[in-house]
Write an enzyme that holds these catalytic residues in place. Structure first.
Site, mmCIF file in Angstrom:
data_model
loop_
_atom_site.group_PDB
_atom_site.id
_atom_site.type_symbol
_atom_site.label_atom_id
_atom_site.label_comp_id
_atom_site.label_asym_id
_atom_site.label_seq_id
_atom_site.Cartn_x
_atom_site.Cartn_y
_atom_site.Cartn_z
ATOM 1 N N HIS A 1 -63.771 -28.988 -49.591
ATOM 2 C CA HIS A 1 -64.637 -27.901 -49.108
ATOM 3 C C HIS A 1 -63.973 -27.158 -47.938
ATOM 4 C CE1 HIS A 1 -68.792 -26.231 -48.206
ATOM 5 N NE2 HIS A 1 -68.140 -25.974 -47.082
ATOM 6 N N GLN B 1 -64.646 -20.084 -40.170
ATOM 7 C CA GLN B 1 -66.103 -20.028 -40.012
ATOM 8 C C GLN B 1 -66.519 -19.605 -38.600
ATOM 9 O OE1 GLN B 1 -66.634 -24.123 -41.937
ATOM 10 N NE2 GLN B 1 -68.530 -23.091 -42.475
ATOM 11 N N CYS C 1 -73.190 -25.636 -47.035
ATOM 12 C CA CYS C 1 -72.166 -25.064 -46.153
ATOM 13 C C CYS C 1 -72.859 -24.461 -44.936
ATOM 14 C CB CYS C 1 -71.394 -23.983 -46.910
ATOM 15 S SG CYS C 1 -70.144 -23.163 -45.903
ATOM 16 N N LEU C 2 -72.295 -24.700 -43.748
ATOM 17 C CA LEU C 2 -72.889 -24.141 -42.522
ATOM 18 C C LEU C 2 -72.874 -22.611 -42.544
ATOM 19 C CD1 LEU C 2 -71.388 -26.570 -39.848
ATOM 20 C CD2 LEU C 2 -73.769 -26.462 -40.599
ATOM 21 N N HIS D 1 -62.227 -23.275 -47.500
ATOM 22 C CA HIS D 1 -62.524 -22.270 -46.470
ATOM 23 C C HIS D 1 -61.238 -21.601 -45.979
ATOM 24 C CE1 HIS D 1 -66.780 -22.253 -45.600
ATOM 25 N NE2 HIS D 1 -66.845 -23.565 -45.446
HETATM 26 NI NI NI Z 1 -68.576 -24.781 -45.462
#
Ligand code: NI
Length: 175
Positions: free
Chosen positions: A136, A51, A94-95, A140
């Site tokens: 989660h 991310q 989710c960010l 990713h």
């Molecule tokens: Ni996320």
């Protein structure tokens, strides 16, 4: 420590399978520190290295803002889910897909094996929100987002809304 930029959908780096950490050195420790600071700054309850644009199997979780019984910060290097049981259905966001949530079906209880920052293997078990966070974040690391876990109809509806706000995923090769 530094607050890093969080990539958002449809950034292709979110879709790559991340590679394992072969050797834990100062760079890995710095990465853990940076994604932790970035997670708290967001604020969020979990963040994975892809991310922030690094396709490495590293993530951090701290569900204590939402669960007072939580043990606080959990750092995971090369995490693997070694057992899972039950089912839970709760809202998830989710960010990297800011502003969107959906109910996502997850395992109710999971056990994870990972390395800590000193390279020592450990196991940790989570239920409820923590179990959800483990699944989660490990998703990713495999290039998966929560929208991939929805039924086809729910996913298509949500993606249409997301693309209006965050942009379209390219379906062709761009050079
Ligand atoms: Ni996320």
């Amino acid at each position: 420590m530094a607050v890093l930029k969080i990539l958002t959908y449809p950034d292709p780096k979110l879709r790559r399978k991340s590679g394992p950490i072969e050797k834990i050195d100062g760079n890995v420790e710095k990465l853990l520190d940076d994604i932790t600071e970035t997670m708290y700054h967001a604020p969020g309850i979990g963040l994975a290295a892809p991310q922030v644009g690094l396709n490495l199997r590293v993530c951090v979780i701290d569900v204590s803002p939402r669960d007072e019984n939580s043990e606080g910060l959990i750092e995971l290097i090369n995490p693997v889910i070694i057992s899972a049981e039950g089912v839970q259905m709760e809202e998830e966001g989710c960010l990297s897909i800011p502003g969107f949530v959906s109910e996502v079906k997850r395992k109710a209880k999971v056990k994870v094996q990972a390395l800590d920052r000193s390279g020592k293997p450990f196991e940790i078990e989570g239920t409820g929100l923590l179990a959800r966070a483990f699944q989660h974040e490990i998703d990713h690391l495999d290039g998966m987002l929560f929208i991939d876990r929805l039924s086809r109809l729910k996913r298509e509806l949500l993606i249409r809304k997301i693309e209006k706000v965050l942009g379209k995923e390219q379906s062709y090769a761009a050079f």
